[in-house]
Design a protein around this motif. Structure first.
Motif, mmCIF file in Angstrom:
data_model
loop_
_atom_site.group_PDB
_atom_site.id
_atom_site.type_symbol
_atom_site.label_atom_id
_atom_site.label_comp_id
_atom_site.label_asym_id
_atom_site.label_seq_id
_atom_site.Cartn_x
_atom_site.Cartn_y
_atom_site.Cartn_z
ATOM 1 N N LEU A 129 -4.802 13.305 59.743
ATOM 2 C CA LEU A 129 -3.396 13.242 60.144
ATOM 3 C C LEU A 129 -2.648 14.555 59.941
ATOM 4 O O LEU A 129 -1.469 14.641 60.266
ATOM 5 C CB LEU A 129 -2.678 12.134 59.361
ATOM 6 N N LEU A 130 -3.330 15.571 59.405
ATOM 7 C CA LEU A 130 -2.615 16.804 59.090
ATOM 8 C C LEU A 130 -2.146 17.524 60.347
ATOM 9 O O LEU A 130 -1.085 18.152 60.353
ATOM 10 C CB LEU A 130 -3.501 17.730 58.252
ATOM 11 N N ALA A 131 -2.912 17.441 61.422
ATOM 12 C CA ALA A 131 -2.493 18.096 62.665
ATOM 13 C C ALA A 131 -1.179 17.506 63.166
ATOM 14 O O ALA A 131 -0.286 18.232 63.625
ATOM 15 C CB ALA A 131 -3.580 17.953 63.732
ATOM 16 N N GLU A 132 -1.034 16.175 63.073
ATOM 17 C CA GLU A 132 0.206 15.539 63.517
ATOM 18 C C GLU A 132 1.364 15.870 62.577
ATOM 19 O O GLU A 132 2.500 16.068 63.017
ATOM 20 C CB GLU A 132 0.003 14.022 63.586
ATOM 21 N N ILE A 133 1.068 15.958 61.272
ATOM 22 C CA ILE A 133 2.099 16.365 60.311
ATOM 23 C C ILE A 133 2.559 17.781 60.611
ATOM 24 O O ILE A 133 3.761 18.085 60.604
ATOM 25 C CB ILE A 133 1.561 16.247 58.869
ATOM 26 N N GLN A 134 1.605 18.668 60.878
ATOM 27 C CA GLN A 134 1.944 20.045 61.206
ATOM 28 C C GLN A 134 2.821 20.117 62.452
ATOM 29 O O GLN A 134 3.833 20.813 62.491
ATOM 30 C CB GLN A 134 0.669 20.857 61.422
#
Length: 725
Positions: free
Chosen positions: A316-321
């Motif tokens: 999910l880090l890409a979406e958080i970024q």
């Protein structure tokens, strides 16, 4: 290939879910205890004044401690003034009607029905909801006084005394807020956004250090997920920001809520940080720190240069970024707007007393007729039975009737449970076990403050539970604050609780029986309409009267915002839907809540591009540039219409790829003679257009590759419901 979204189910059962729900809703969060203390203090001081000077209508006066806004000092003063206007208007309306109809029995019945129609029409069409609610409260309570057989001067006195009780409650609450804000000068709206961003920053730091996420961070993230950003939106609605900053802040609020949801979900997903992830995590921490600093200083957030590469160890880090980086993008083009079109940016708040479609939209009339019918049914029932104690049924109708059955049912459930807790448990319980053993105002004040504290704690929960707290206070005050001595009979409390039941039954019969659309249907309808409205926002601007174009854009922007607000309110109401379609509704709610922030950002970025175009049409850009720019906007509009068509179950027509029109627009801008003197303008527009194209393509791909058959179903249901009106 299209993917089918399967909603998560609650396999643990109702009671474990309900226990977890209450735990999350009732957990403390920053500022909650302070807010509750101010509410308790305001209500208790109001009670002491009312009891000391024996002012009738004390229950309604104390309730205004729950109604006045506490988001910031400006909001409190504005809310207090709006409430003052509302009860003065309500009292004037009642006394004028009484002078015409109070002396004839049959005329009284017609007067009551007409007054209820006016009340529900006001709730639906008044632009300021605080004014509408205050007007409805004073009219309904005063109308019950005028249904008694008594001398006219006695009833006039009772109406004015009630007006004084409300004025005392409002004045005391505003005074306490003034004292509080004199020592506490923080902007609660900014602090609310900052607190959420800080929590995400702490979570990313834990990920970067590969340390276990502290329980406190997990608890607060879950709490913010439950509470949502409804309070921040209400605070923004009551603010006096300029229109541009207001819209930008609305987008930031939506993105911060989305960021909290993603962060809370990331804790439950297995992950392992790689070395390249640590560099990215540190960059995101710095970006959030920069955003927080700039927002606190009321400046446009600046972008921190990001390292190359994509996250590899966090699902999910890409979406958080992406969500974090969208926050600075919300303010793209803000500096150029200062130079170009201040008339749009500095547009004052609408001063209209009614909403724009108050007298053209038949749904307002439908709503008023339904509410009037339910209230009149209650009035006719207790009048025929000669059971005046059931008068609370009319109040129940007013405070539970909303524009759709889903939200109405939500408030009905919370009202009946709150009435049982406040009227039976605390009200009758205190009359039986506590009040016979106390003989001083001090002891009663302690009891009053304790019950108010419980009610206020519930009232500061999310929208899923806050109304329950308001009803605890309302029922308890009706039982113990309407007279100036301890009640020795339980008949009054019994009648008032039965009156609430009668009102709920009438509302269920009228609103459900007339086929009002469900909250799920209206949420899907509003989301599809928002896509179509945004498509209209991106169409080519033809040459013509610039002032007319600006006015049309303002109206369209308000239309888009109203769709966004409808989506938010109906998505909350879905939680209280019942039946076999609730599972589909929850799945749709999750999808729409994930798409909405991107739409808000796109609206802001398109607004910046439009303002460049409005200036360029007369001062800088040639016909060649305007033509290339128009083709790009047309291609974007086709994407939005394609999303709407897909959700309606229609075929999505082929459209020109955005990359083609974007390259044409870029070539025209960067080779244009008029732009070459200030190449930074062209580069800035190109960069902004690239961001718009990327975001539109991502959203288009996500929506078109999501297959939810129920979207097309609810669109047809909503259309049929609207056609009946």
């Amino acid at each position: 290939m299209p993917t089918t979204i399967i909603p998560a189910t609650e396999s643990s059962g109702f009671f474990p879910w309900f226990r977890d729900f209450l735990k999350k809703e009732l957990s403390p969060f920053p500022g909650r205890a302070t807010t509750v203390a101010r509410m308790v203090l305001a209500a208790t001081i109001t009670m002491l004044i009312i009891m000391t000077f024996r002012i009738p209508g004390g229950a309604l006066g104390a309730m205004y401690a729950f109604f006045v806004s506490r988001d910031n000092m400006r909001a409190t003063l504005t809310s207090g003034l709006a409430i003052a206007v509302s009860y003065i208007a309500g009292a004037t309306f009642i006394l004028t009607g009484a002078s015409l109809f109070a002396d004839q029995q049959f005329a009284q019945f017609l007067w009551f029905s007409a007054s209820m129609f006016v009340v529900f029409f006001a709730l639906s069409t008044f632009a300021d909801y605080a004014v509408a609610t205050g007007f409805a409260a004073i009219v309904v309570n005063a109308m019950l006084l005028w249904q008694r057989q008594d001398f006219a001067h006695v009833q006039v006195d009772a109406t004015l005394w009630q007006l004084l009780a409300v004025a005392i409650g409002t004045s005391v609450t505003v005074a306490i807020e003034i004292v509080f804000h004199a020592f506490h000068k923080k902007d609660e709206l900014t602090e609310g956004i900052d607190g959420r961003l800080h929590l995400v920053q702490q979570l990313l730091e834990s990920y970067r250090r590969q340390a276990a996420v502290p329980d406190e961070i997990q608890r607060k993230l879950e709490q913010y997920t439950i509470v949502g950003v409804g309070a921040l939106r209400r605070g923004l609605a009551r603010s006096n920001y300029e229109r541009l900053y207001h819209d930008q802040t609305a987008a930031v609020i939506s993105l911060s809520g989305r960021l909290v949801d993603l962060s809370a979900a990331s804790i439950r997903v297995p992950h392992q940080a790689q070395e390249e992830d640590k560099v990215l995590l540190e960059n995101l921490e710095n970006q959030i720190a920069q955003i927080r600093t700039d927002l606190q200083a009321k400046q446009a957030p600046r972008m921190v240069p990001a390292p190359p590469g994509t996250p590899s160890g966090f699902p999910l880090l890409a979406e958080i970024q992406r969500t974090i980086l969208l926050i600075p993008e919300v303010f793209s083009g803000a500096k150029s707007i200062d130079r170009y079109i201040p008339s749009i940016k500095d547009e004052p708040r609408s001063s209209q007393f009614f909403v724009r479609d108050a007298f053209s939209n038949p749904l307002h009339i439908r709503y008023a007729v339904q509410g009037c019918l339910a209230a009149t049914l209650c009035y006719f029932t207790y009048f025929v039975l000669d059971w005046r104690g059931l008068g609370t049924s009319v109040v129940t109708c007013v405070f539970t009737a909303l524009s759709n059955a889903g939200t109405s049912r939500q408030k009905q459930v919370l009202r009946i449970t709150g009435a049982i807790a406040g009227g039976v448990l605390f009200g009758i319980g205190s009359q039986v076990f506590i009040l016979p053993n106390i003989d001083s105002i001090t002891a009663f004040s302690l009891l009053f403050a304790a019950v108010t504290g419980v009610a206020a704690w519930f009232a500061t929960s999310s929208q899923r539970l806050s109304y329950f707290g308001v009803q605890i206070a309302n029922a308890f005050y009706l039982v113990n604050l309407q007279e100036f001595s301890i009640q020795t009979s339980l008949v009054i409390a019994r009648d008032r609780v039965l009156g609430i039941l009668l009102g709920l039954i009438a509302m269920w019969l009228v609103f459900d029986g007339l086929g009002t659309a469900r909250a799920t249907d209206q949420m899907a309808e509003a989301f599809i309409n928002s896509l179509m409205s945004i498509a209209r926002l991106t169409i080519r601007l033809e040459q013509g009267n610039q002032q007319t174009i600006v006015q049309d854009l303002r109206a369209l922007r308000e239309e888009i915002n109203s769709h966004f607000q409808m989506v938010n309110s109906q998505s909350d109401a879905i939680l209280f839907e019942f039946g076999i379609r609730r599972k589909q509704g929850m799945a749709m709610r999750a999808l729409v809540r994930s798409w909405q922030p991107s739409l808000r950002v796109l609206v802001m970025m398109e607004a910046a591009l439009i303002q460049h175009r409005l200036l360029g049409s007369e001062h800088i850009f040639s016909q060649n540039v305007r033509g290339a720019w128009g083709r790009f906007d047309d291609a974007c509009a086709q994407r939005f219409l394609g999303m709407a068509n897909h959700l309606e179950g229609k075929d999505v027509s082929e459209a020109e790829p955005l990359s083609i029109s974007l390259k044409s627009m870029e070539r025209a801008l960067l080779t244009e003679h008029g732009v070459s003197d200030d190449r930074s303008i062209g580069l800035g527009i190109v960069d902004l257009a690239h961001e718009v194209a990327t975001l539109v393509d991502e959203l288009f791909s996500t929506i078109v590759n999501t297959r939810i058959p129920s979207f097309s179903h609810v669109r047809r249901v909503a259309n049929r419901a609207a056609s009946k009106s």
